[in-house]
Design an enzyme around this catalytic site. Structure first.
Site, mmCIF file in Angstrom:
data_model
loop_
_atom_site.group_PDB
_atom_site.id
_atom_site.type_symbol
_atom_site.label_atom_id
_atom_site.label_comp_id
_atom_site.label_asym_id
_atom_site.label_seq_id
_atom_site.Cartn_x
_atom_site.Cartn_y
_atom_site.Cartn_z
ATOM 1 N N LYS A 1 32.145 52.689 23.525
ATOM 2 C CA LYS A 1 31.179 52.352 22.623
ATOM 3 C C LYS A 1 30.727 54.341 23.329
ATOM 4 O O LYS A 1 30.030 55.053 22.911
ATOM 5 C CB LYS A 1 30.221 52.119 24.231
ATOM 6 C CG LYS A 1 28.667 52.225 24.558
ATOM 7 C CD LYS A 1 28.133 51.872 25.105
ATOM 8 C CE LYS A 1 27.228 51.198 25.661
ATOM 9 N NZ LYS A 1 26.219 50.254 26.817
ATOM 10 N N GLU B 1 42.533 53.396 26.821
ATOM 11 C CA GLU B 1 43.291 52.395 25.794
ATOM 12 C C GLU B 1 42.893 52.171 24.389
ATOM 13 O O GLU B 1 43.651 52.722 23.708
ATOM 14 C CB GLU B 1 42.637 50.860 26.110
ATOM 15 C CG GLU B 1 43.857 50.711 27.690
ATOM 16 C CD GLU B 1 42.271 50.491 28.241
ATOM 17 O OE1 GLU B 1 41.870 50.020 29.800
ATOM 18 O OE2 GLU B 1 40.991 51.321 28.340
ATOM 19 N N GLY C 1 28.614 46.230 25.810
ATOM 20 C CA GLY C 1 29.881 45.730 24.651
ATOM 21 C C GLY C 1 29.460 44.347 24.566
ATOM 22 O O GLY C 1 30.229 43.973 23.159
ATOM 23 N N ARG C 2 30.056 43.362 25.340
ATOM 24 C CA ARG C 2 30.356 42.180 25.047
ATOM 25 C C ARG C 2 29.384 41.198 23.917
ATOM 26 O O ARG C 2 28.967 40.324 23.918
ATOM 27 C CB ARG C 2 30.895 41.290 26.690
ATOM 28 C CG ARG C 2 29.605 41.044 28.125
ATOM 29 C CD ARG C 2 29.997 40.457 28.880
ATOM 30 N NE ARG C 2 28.945 40.751 29.716
ATOM 31 C CZ ARG C 2 28.845 42.204 30.559
ATOM 32 N NH1 ARG C 2 29.746 43.042 30.651
ATOM 33 N NH2 ARG C 2 27.637 42.124 31.962
ATOM 34 N N GLU D 1 32.592 38.635 32.829
ATOM 35 C CA GLU D 1 32.064 39.877 33.238
ATOM 36 C C GLU D 1 30.841 39.970 33.520
ATOM 37 O O GLU D 1 30.440 40.775 33.521
ATOM 38 C CB GLU D 1 32.612 40.609 31.541
ATOM 39 C CG GLU D 1 32.592 42.217 31.713
ATOM 40 C CD GLU D 1 33.553 43.015 31.283
ATOM 41 O OE1 GLU D 1 34.653 43.158 31.217
ATOM 42 O OE2 GLU D 1 32.206 43.530 30.112
ATOM 43 N N HIS E 1 48.599 17.566 24.469
ATOM 44 C CA HIS E 1 49.946 17.717 24.741
ATOM 45 C C HIS E 1 50.047 19.779 26.239
ATOM 46 O O HIS E 1 51.189 19.554 25.766
ATOM 47 C CB HIS E 1 50.531 18.373 23.448
ATOM 48 C CG HIS E 1 50.637 16.842 22.543
ATOM 49 N ND1 HIS E 1 51.148 16.304 22.512
ATOM 50 C CD2 HIS E 1 49.353 17.442 21.248
ATOM 51 C CE1 HIS E 1 50.769 14.799 21.849
ATOM 52 N NE2 HIS E 1 49.324 15.294 21.208
ATOM 53 N N LYS F 1 38.848 51.053 35.600
ATOM 54 C CA LYS F 1 38.979 51.927 35.282
ATOM 55 C C LYS F 1 38.820 53.309 35.888
ATOM 56 O O LYS F 1 39.782 55.065 35.015
ATOM 57 C CB LYS F 1 37.689 52.607 34.439
ATOM 58 C CG LYS F 1 37.802 52.000 32.863
ATOM 59 C CD LYS F 1 36.380 52.274 32.444
ATOM 60 C CE LYS F 1 36.581 51.126 30.732
ATOM 61 N NZ LYS F 1 35.653 50.812 30.015
#
Length: 562
Positions: A206, A212, A267-268, A353, A384, A498
């Protein structure tokens, strides 16, 4: 000041919880032959069965009353109209505008944002078609064969999940890779198998300052220049989805290849924007538009349907019953469809978030539980792995089972087994087993049952139905946030991490007392491997500068419930 837990409706739900504590879900079916019909509904290609929950008619009525007495109707209208509802960041929340296919304008600061959105859609269409039909070529004149999306969080999870879910719709000559982890092993593994002449990189960030993502993007650019030869052209192989056009151009990306999105897109919630460019490249622009159409259909249902027959509202209220009254700490997401194997991770970020908050929109601590821990994996693998705990453990865990009904040609037997396994598990969680041992005593190894679940069925896993499914969960999270009176659209905990990461990186060579003794001791060990003159800090200062501190108080103090 309004206090949720002291409201008449909340207190009534507390009483109903005590009064119904010994009731069993299966008995509700015995007493009401129409329970399944009454507690299931369809929206387009999605069918929801919510009858297997410990929710009586009286409880459901009170939950609907809770929604009616909240600010839901008002804040829903505010969200869709572009009003500021992200009060701590003083922003509107308009991911719904990104998939708005109607004629109505959406106003932000007196300006209709729909023309901008439509221009960006057209940019996505033109670019995705050029790559897919081969008219976009790399620096050597070869067609693009591999697309690498570099992002993290919402810039990775949404498009990654959707591309994998819709793999059968993928362009036959294009391969897709998603790099998110700052661990260099991740990007090195991806780059190892690629040809720079046929690889396209999408830098999805953004602000174009996410540490990262920038580290991975710079590594990719260095690899490209080192391996592509003298005629290498970064501009022919790198594009960006970002609000920061200037920084993207400084990186070497051509101005016309910076795909815009806006500060009012979280963002999400951004897969509907240019962050969804990998989706358009994978399944084609028409498929991308079908994804938006499915989400838009769910948006219209969320706006128009009465609360007692509104799919996102009902899912949200069921979750509130479990979290606030039944003591559930977690929510399991179990898709019985391998194509949806990344859906639990996507929904984990969306929910945790958004609603992982401990203060309300006015900055006051809340005295009730908010967002659950969301987790899960595909069935039948989960049967399982962790189902044993769900059947007989001491944890109370509501489950969302999700599956598509239409089998792929040639694997009908597999799909039938998949669906019957899912239905059997949902039944077993509710019914349990009450066997007796040889001495006529209750078998201590029986399953208690009375474990809750919803079942969500897609007619078929198509772009349209996937869009509706994601929008359904987005609105569910929003409804819960409104009822809890929290801001679902900021993430100050993420920003704090951050900021401190940037500070530590910048001060790696200092023997500072500003950090706790544990951090200082661990930093000393790191310094042994990264002496001051070797410590790579590129990008760290950006992260430190850009990570914002939360406001001391919300931007507004007006109680929207009054």
């Amino acid at each position: 000041m309004f206090q949720l837990t002291r409201s008449v409706t909340w207190q009534a739900l507390e009483r109903l919880r005590r009064e119904t504590a010994d009731e069993r879900i299966r008995d509700y079916f015995t007493h009401d032959g129409q329970r399944f019909e009454k507690m299931s509904l369809r929206v387009g290609g999605l069918f929801l069965d919510y009858s297997k929950h410990p929710i009586s008619d009286a409880v459901l009525a009170k939950l609907i009353e809770l929604a009616n007495h909240s600010a839901l109707v008002q804040r829903r209208a505010q969200m869709f109209s572009g009003d500021i509802i992200n009060v701590t960041e003083n922003r509107p929340v308009l991911h719904t505008a990104l998939r708005n296919l109607g004629d109505e304008p959406v106003m932000v600061d007196g300006q209709d944002v729909m023309p901008e959105i439509q221009r960006t859609r057209e940019q996505i269409r033109a670019f995705s078609e050029a790559v897919r039909d081969g008219s976009w070529k790399g620096y050597s004149g070869k067609h693009i064969r591999d697309v690498v999306n570099i992002g993290i969080g919402g810039s990775d999870l949404g498009p990654n999940m959707a591309c994998r879910a819709l793999l059968k719709h993928r362009h036959a000559q294009l391969n897709f890779h998603f790099v998110s982890n700052v661990d260099g092993a991740h990007i090195q593994k991806v780059l190892r198998s690629l040809d720079p002449a046929t690889t396209l990189f999408i830098v999805s960030t953004k602000t174009f300052s996410t540490q990262e993502t920038l580290l991975n993007a710079k590594t990719a650019r260095r690899w490209f220049l080192d391996n592509a030869g003298e005629d290498a052209d970064v501009g022919a192989h790198f594009i960006a989805a970002s609000t920061n056009r200037k920084a993207a151009m400084e990186f070497g990306i051509r101005e016309e290849n910076v795909f815009e999105f806006w500060a009012w897109v979280g963002g999400r919630y951004s897969m509907w924007s240019s962050i969804g460019l990998p989706i358009a490249l994978s399944i084609g622009f028409e498929g991308f538009m079908e994804l938006l159409e499915g989400a838009y259909q769910m948006d219209r249902h969320f706006i128009e349907a009465p609360l007692d027959s509104n799919m996102p509202v009902l899912m949200a209220l069921i979750g509130i019953w479990h979290i606030n009254f039944m003591g559930a700490e977690t929510q399991a997401i179990v898709p019985y469809d391998q194509a949806l194997h990344q859906l639990p991770s996507f929904l984990q970020q969306l929910d945790m978030e958004s609603n992982g908050k401990s203060v309300d929109i006015f900055g006051h601590p809340v005295d009730y539980k908010t967002g659950p821990i969301v987790w899960g994996q595909t069935g039948s693998n989960g049967q399982h792995a962790f189902f044993q705990l769900l059947h007989q453990g001491t944890r109370y865990v509501p489950i969302d089972f999700i599956a598509s009904l239409k089998p792929e040609p040639g694997v009908e037997e597999h799909h039938f087994a998949l669906l019957t396994n899912m239905l059997a598990q949902a039944n077993a969680f509710m019914e349990g087993s009450q066997g007796v041992s040889n001495d006529s005593q209750l078998d201590p190894y029986s399953c208690p049952g009375n474990r809750p679940s919803s079942t969500l069925l897609l007619d078929e896993l198509t772009p349209r139905n996937l869009g509706a499914l994601i929008a359904l969960y987005e609105h569910k999270v929003f409804v819960q946030g409104v009822i809890w009176n929290i801001n679902s659209f900021d993430q100050w905990g993420v920003q704090l991490g951050k900021r401190i990461a940037g500070e530590i990186s910048e001060r790696i060579d200092e023997r500072t007392q500003d950090f706790d003794a544990s951090t200082q001791g661990l930093l000393a060990l790191v310094r042994q491997h990264f002496p001051a003159h070797q410590a790579p800090r590129q990008g760290a200062s950006d992260a430190s500068k850009k990570a914002k501190k939360p406001p001391k108080r919300p931007a507004t103090s007006k109680d929207s419930r009054s």
